[in-house]
Design a protein around this motif. Sequence first.
Motif, PDB file in Angstrom:
ATOM      1  N   LEU A  66      64.015  28.413   8.083  1.00 57.50           N
ATOM      2  CA  LEU A  66      63.454  27.902   9.333  1.00 57.50           C
ATOM      3  C   LEU A  66      61.995  27.466   9.157  1.00 57.50           C
ATOM      4  N   MET A  67      61.246  28.195   8.360  1.00 59.88           N
ATOM      5  CA  MET A  67      59.855  27.806   8.086  1.00 59.88           C
ATOM      6  C   MET A  67      59.813  26.488   7.307  1.00 59.88           C
ATOM      7  N   GLU A  68      60.751  26.294   6.380  1.00 55.91           N
ATOM      8  CA  GLU A  68      60.837  25.020   5.648  1.00 55.91           C
ATOM      9  C   GLU A  68      61.080  23.877   6.626  1.00 55.91           C
ATOM     10  N   VAL A  69      61.973  24.111   7.580  1.00 59.98           N
ATOM     11  CA  VAL A  69      62.297  23.083   8.564  1.00 59.98           C
ATOM     12  C   VAL A  69      61.055  22.731   9.389  1.00 59.98           C
ATOM     13  N   LEU A  70      60.296  23.735   9.796  1.00 60.98           N
ATOM     14  CA  LEU A  70      59.084  23.475  10.571  1.00 60.98           C
ATOM     15  C   LEU A  70      58.149  22.536   9.817  1.00 60.98           C
ATOM     16  N   ASN A  71      58.044  22.716   8.516  1.00 58.42           N
ATOM     17  CA  ASN A  71      57.156  21.879   7.712  1.00 58.42           C
ATOM     18  C   ASN A  71      57.673  20.450   7.571  1.00 58.42           C
ATOM     19  N   GLU A  72      58.931  20.205   7.894  1.00 55.89           N
ATOM     20  CA  GLU A  72      59.502  18.862   7.781  1.00 55.89           C
ATOM     21  C   GLU A  72      59.287  18.019   9.040  1.00 55.89           C
ATOM     22  N   PHE A  73      58.886  18.655  10.136  1.00 56.43           N
ATOM     23  CA  PHE A  73      58.634  17.886  11.353  1.00 56.43           C
ATOM     24  C   PHE A  73      57.332  17.108  11.188  1.00 56.43           C
ATOM     25  N   PRO A  74      57.321  15.836  11.606  1.00 53.80           N
ATOM     26  CA  PRO A  74      56.122  15.014  11.431  1.00 53.80           C
ATOM     27  C   PRO A  74      54.970  15.438  12.337  1.00 53.80           C
ATOM     28  N   SER A  75      55.284  16.103  13.432  1.00 58.58           N
ATOM     29  CA  SER A  75      54.243  16.461  14.381  1.00 58.58           C
ATOM     30  C   SER A  75      54.461  17.867  14.919  1.00 58.58           C
ATOM     31  N   LYS A  76      53.373  18.627  14.945  1.00 59.78           N
ATOM     32  CA  LYS A  76      53.453  19.962  15.524  1.00 59.78           C
ATOM     33  C   LYS A  76      53.490  19.881  17.050  1.00 59.78           C
ATOM     34  N   GLU A  77      53.268  18.694  17.571  1.00 56.55           N
ATOM     35  CA  GLU A  77      53.294  18.477  19.012  1.00 56.55           C
ATOM     36  C   GLU A  77      54.695  18.126  19.517  1.00 56.55           C
ATOM     37  N   SER A  78      55.641  17.900  18.598  1.00 57.90           N
ATOM     38  CA  SER A  78      56.980  17.492  19.032  1.00 57.90           C
ATOM     39  C   SER A  78      57.690  18.641  19.746  1.00 57.90           C
ATOM     40  N   LYS A  79      58.562  18.251  20.644  1.00 57.58           N
ATOM     41  CA  LYS A  79      59.341  19.226  21.422  1.00 57.58           C
ATOM     42  C   LYS A  79      60.174  20.107  20.493  1.00 57.58           C
ATOM     43  N   GLU A  80      60.812  19.494  19.493  1.00 58.97           N
ATOM     44  CA  GLU A  80      61.665  20.231  18.575  1.00 58.97           C
ATOM     45  C   GLU A  80      60.869  21.274  17.786  1.00 58.97           C
ATOM     46  N   TYR A  81      59.673  20.883  17.330  1.00 61.66           N
ATOM     47  CA  TYR A  81      58.819  21.812  16.579  1.00 61.66           C
ATOM     48  C   TYR A  81      58.478  23.019  17.444  1.00 61.66           C
ATOM     49  N   ARG A  82      58.050  22.746  18.676  1.00 64.70           N
ATOM     50  CA  ARG A  82      57.667  23.856  19.565  1.00 64.70           C
ATOM     51  C   ARG A  82      58.845  24.769  19.867  1.00 64.70           C
ATOM     52  N   GLU A  83      60.026  24.180  20.106  1.00 65.01           N
ATOM     53  CA  GLU A  83      61.205  24.994  20.416  1.00 65.01           C
ATOM     54  C   GLU A  83      61.595  25.878  19.239  1.00 65.01           C
ATOM     55  N   LEU A  84      61.613  25.307  18.038  1.00 66.82           N
ATOM     56  CA  LEU A  84      61.978  26.087  16.855  1.00 66.82           C
ATOM     57  C   LEU A  84      60.930  27.164  16.591  1.00 66.82           C
ATOM     58  N   SER A  85      59.682  26.811  16.719  1.00 68.46           N
ATOM     59  CA  SER A  85      58.601  27.775  16.511  1.00 68.46           C
ATOM     60  C   SER A  85      58.743  28.953  17.476  1.00 68.46           C
ATOM     61  N   ASN A  86      59.076  28.664  18.715  1.00 72.68           N
ATOM     62  CA  ASN A  86      59.264  29.741  19.711  1.00 72.68           C
ATOM     63  C   ASN A  86      60.459  30.612  19.360  1.00 72.68           C
ATOM     64  N   ARG A  87      61.547  30.001  18.854  1.00 73.08           N
ATOM     65  CA  ARG A  87      62.720  30.792  18.463  1.00 73.08           C
ATOM     66  C   ARG A  87      62.395  31.696  17.277  1.00 73.08           C
ATOM     67  N   ILE A  88      61.615  31.210  16.346  1.00 70.50           N
ATOM     68  CA  ILE A  88      61.237  32.021  15.176  1.00 70.50           C
ATOM     69  C   ILE A  88      60.400  33.219  15.627  1.00 70.50           C
ATOM     70  N   ASP A  89      59.551  33.008  16.606  1.00 72.00           N
ATOM     71  CA  ASP A  89      58.659  34.074  17.097  1.00 72.00           C
ATOM     72  C   ASP A  89      59.421  35.185  17.809  1.00 72.00           C
ATOM     73  N   GLN A  90      60.645  34.935  18.233  1.00 72.95           N
ATOM     74  CA  GLN A  90      61.381  35.950  19.010  1.00 72.95           C
ATOM     75  C   GLN A  90      61.916  37.034  18.153  1.00 72.95           C
TER      76      GLN A  90
END
Length: 107
Positions: free
Chosen positions: A83-107
């Motif tokens: 999941l951390m690898e996937v986060l690094n593949e998103f072009p923007s940390k501002e994207s909706k997908e990045y934020r959603e995945l980041s929040n799921r990882i934090d849970q």
Amino acid sequence: GYPGYPGHPPPGQHAPAAKKEKSPKREKRKRSEEKDKQKGSIDPAVQAKMDEGEALVKEGRELRAKENYEKAQKSLVKGLSKLMEVLNEFPSKESKEYRELSNRIDQ
């Protein structure tokens, strides 16, 4: 100006609106969000990694509930790493997908 109202135009005449300057960060974020919208959905290869990582995390949690801690730890670490690898593949940390995945990882 108009008598009685210094700095204001007479009734029926409007002063030209002042142009609002946009901050460079806001412009960059807006362009980044537009790029994300243009791309549409997540790349299928990235989505596959994301699904695999989430499945491993789920498996790890189930193993932990069964008190199989050694296997649970391996599964959780492997899943979170994906999941951390996937986060690094998103072009923007501002994207909706990045934020959603980041929040799921934090849970």
